[in-house]
Design a protein around this motif. Structure first.
Motif, PDB file in Angstrom:
ATOM      1  N   UNK A   5       0.832  -1.205   0.000  1.00  0.00           N
ATOM      2  CA  UNK A   5       0.000   0.000   0.000  1.00  0.00           C
ATOM      3  C   UNK A   5       0.864   1.250   0.000  1.00  0.00           C
ATOM      4  N   UNK A   6       1.985   1.236   0.745  1.00  0.00           N
ATOM      5  CA  UNK A   6       2.877   2.384   0.818  1.00  0.00           C
ATOM      6  C   UNK A   6       3.471   2.684  -0.560  1.00  0.00           C
ATOM      7  N   UNK A   7       3.852   1.636  -1.311  1.00  0.00           N
ATOM      8  CA  UNK A   7       4.389   1.849  -2.650  1.00  0.00           C
ATOM      9  C   UNK A   7       3.342   2.437  -3.577  1.00  0.00           C
ATOM     10  N   UNK A   8       2.072   2.089  -3.349  1.00  0.00           N
ATOM     11  CA  UNK A   8       1.006   2.596  -4.201  1.00  0.00           C
ATOM     12  C   UNK A   8       0.643   4.028  -3.833  1.00  0.00           C
ATOM     13  N   UNK A   9       0.551   4.314  -2.544  1.00  0.00           N
ATOM     14  CA  UNK A   9       0.074   5.611  -2.097  1.00  0.00           C
ATOM     15  C   UNK A   9       1.189   6.639  -1.938  1.00  0.00           C
ATOM     16  N   UNK A  10       2.446   6.210  -1.840  1.00  0.00           N
ATOM     17  CA  UNK A  10       3.556   7.141  -1.749  1.00  0.00           C
ATOM     18  C   UNK A  10       4.026   7.365  -0.321  1.00  0.00           C
ATOM     19  N   UNK A  11       5.045   8.222  -0.200  1.00  0.00           N
ATOM     20  CA  UNK A  11       5.671   8.508   1.080  1.00  0.00           C
ATOM     21  C   UNK A  11       5.345   9.929   1.527  1.00  0.00           C
ATOM     22  N   UNK A  12       5.519  10.188   2.807  1.00  0.00           N
ATOM     23  CA  UNK A  12       5.362  11.548   3.315  1.00  0.00           C
ATOM     24  C   UNK A  12       6.671  12.306   3.091  1.00  0.00           C
ATOM     25  N   UNK A  17      12.693  12.901   3.200  1.00  0.00           N
ATOM     26  CA  UNK A  17      13.857  13.599   3.727  1.00  0.00           C
ATOM     27  C   UNK A  17      14.760  12.630   4.488  1.00  0.00           C
ATOM     28  N   UNK A  18      14.163  11.682   5.168  1.00  0.00           N
ATOM     29  CA  UNK A  18      14.963  10.665   5.866  1.00  0.00           C
ATOM     30  C   UNK A  18      15.786   9.865   4.865  1.00  0.00           C
ATOM     31  N   UNK A  19      15.176   9.489   3.745  1.00  0.00           N
ATOM     32  CA  UNK A  19      15.894   8.739   2.711  1.00  0.00           C
ATOM     33  C   UNK A  19      17.007   9.582   2.082  1.00  0.00           C
ATOM     34  N   UNK A  20      16.784  10.898   2.009  1.00  0.00           N
ATOM     35  CA  UNK A  20      17.756  11.787   1.366  1.00  0.00           C
ATOM     36  C   UNK A  20      18.956  12.092   2.251  1.00  0.00           C
TER      37      UNK A  20
END
Length: 211
Positions: A5-12, A17-20
Motif C-alpha cells: 500500500x505504501x508503494x502505491x500511495x507514496x511517502x510523506x 527527507x529521511x531517505x535523502x
C-alpha cells in the motif's frame, strides 16, 4: 514481488527527507576533528579549510553545532537554477536531470543552512518556479498516459511520489478498459467469422441450412 500500500500511495515528505539524508554533501570544517566511523564507512579527518564530503545528516549536525560550513551544490546555486528554469520552460523540453532527492535536499539546506546559500531568497523563488514548471509537464505527461507505459525520464523521487497514487489508479483503469476493448473486438471478429461461414455454407449447399 507484491506491491505494498505504501508503494502505491507514496511517502510523506519527512520520510523522503529521511531517505535523502545519506546523500553526500560538501562541507568546510571550522574545527579540527579526527576521523568519524560511520556504518557506511569513515569520514575525515577534518582539517580547516580543507573541503570534504560527508552524508547530509552529518553535515546538518555539524552545522547546527557550528563545526562546519556547508557548500551549496552547483545545482542549488542561483545562477544554475536560473539556467535550469530557462531550459525547462522551452517548448517540448525534456525534464532536466537533477539529483533524485533535489527537493528534499534543498528544503533541508534552506532550513538548517540558509546562511551558507548565496541569494537564498532568490533560490527559494527559483525552486518554486522550477517545481511548478515540472509539475505542469508531469500533468501533461499523465494526459498522454496509455495502457502500455508512461515515459517521463529524470523525475525526482518527490515528483514520482506526487503522481504515484494518480498514476497507479489511472494505469489500472486504462488496462481494464484496454482489456475490455480487446475482448469486444474479439467477440466482433468471431461474430463476423460466424456470419461469413454461414453465408459461405448457404452458397455452397443451396441455402439448405437456412430453412
Amino acid at each position: 514481488m507484491a506491491i505494498t500500500t505504501r508503494q502505491t500511495e507514496g511517502f510523506t515528505m519527512p520520510e523522503l527527507e529521511y531517505l535523502a539524508q545519506n546523500e553526500a554533501i560538501t562541507i568546510v570544517p571550522l574545527h579540527r576533528m579526527d576521523r568519524i566511523e560511520l556504518v557506511r564507512g569513515t569520514v575525515g579527518p577534518f582539517r580547516p579549510p580543507q573541503k570534504t564530503e560527508v552524508p547530509l545528516w552529518l553535515a546538518i549536525m555539524l552545522k547546527r553545532t557550528n563545526r562546519c560550513r556547508i557548500v551549496a551544490p552547483k545545482w542549488l546555486q542561483y545562477e544554475h537554477l536560473r539556467d535550469l528554469n530557462k531550459r525547462e520552460e522551452q517548448p517540448d523540453a525534456m525534464f532536466t536531470r537533477l539529483p533524485t532527492y533535489y527537493l528534499e535536499i534543498a528544503h533541508m539546506l534552506l532550513t538548517f543552512a540558509e546562511d551558507d546559500l548565496v541569494e537564498s531568497q532568490g533560490i527559494r523563488r527559483l525552486l518554486q518556479d522550477l517545481r511548478e514548471v515540472r509539475q505542469s509537464k508531469t500533468m501533461e505527461g499523465l494526459r498522454m498516459l496509455n495502457s502500455l507505459q508512461l515515459q517521463m525520464d529524470n523525475l525526482s523521487m518527490a515528483e514520482i511520489n506526487e503522481i504515484r497514487p494518480l498514476f497507479g489508479h489511472s494505469f489500472d483503469m486504462l488496462r481494464q478498459l484496454d482489456g475490455l476493448a480487446q475482448a469486444t473486438e474479439t467477440e466482433q471478429q468471431q461474430s463476423q467469422f460466424a456470419d461469413q461461414s454461414y453465408a459461405e455454407m448457404d452458397d455452397a449447399f443451396g441455402s439448405r441450412y437456412v430453412h
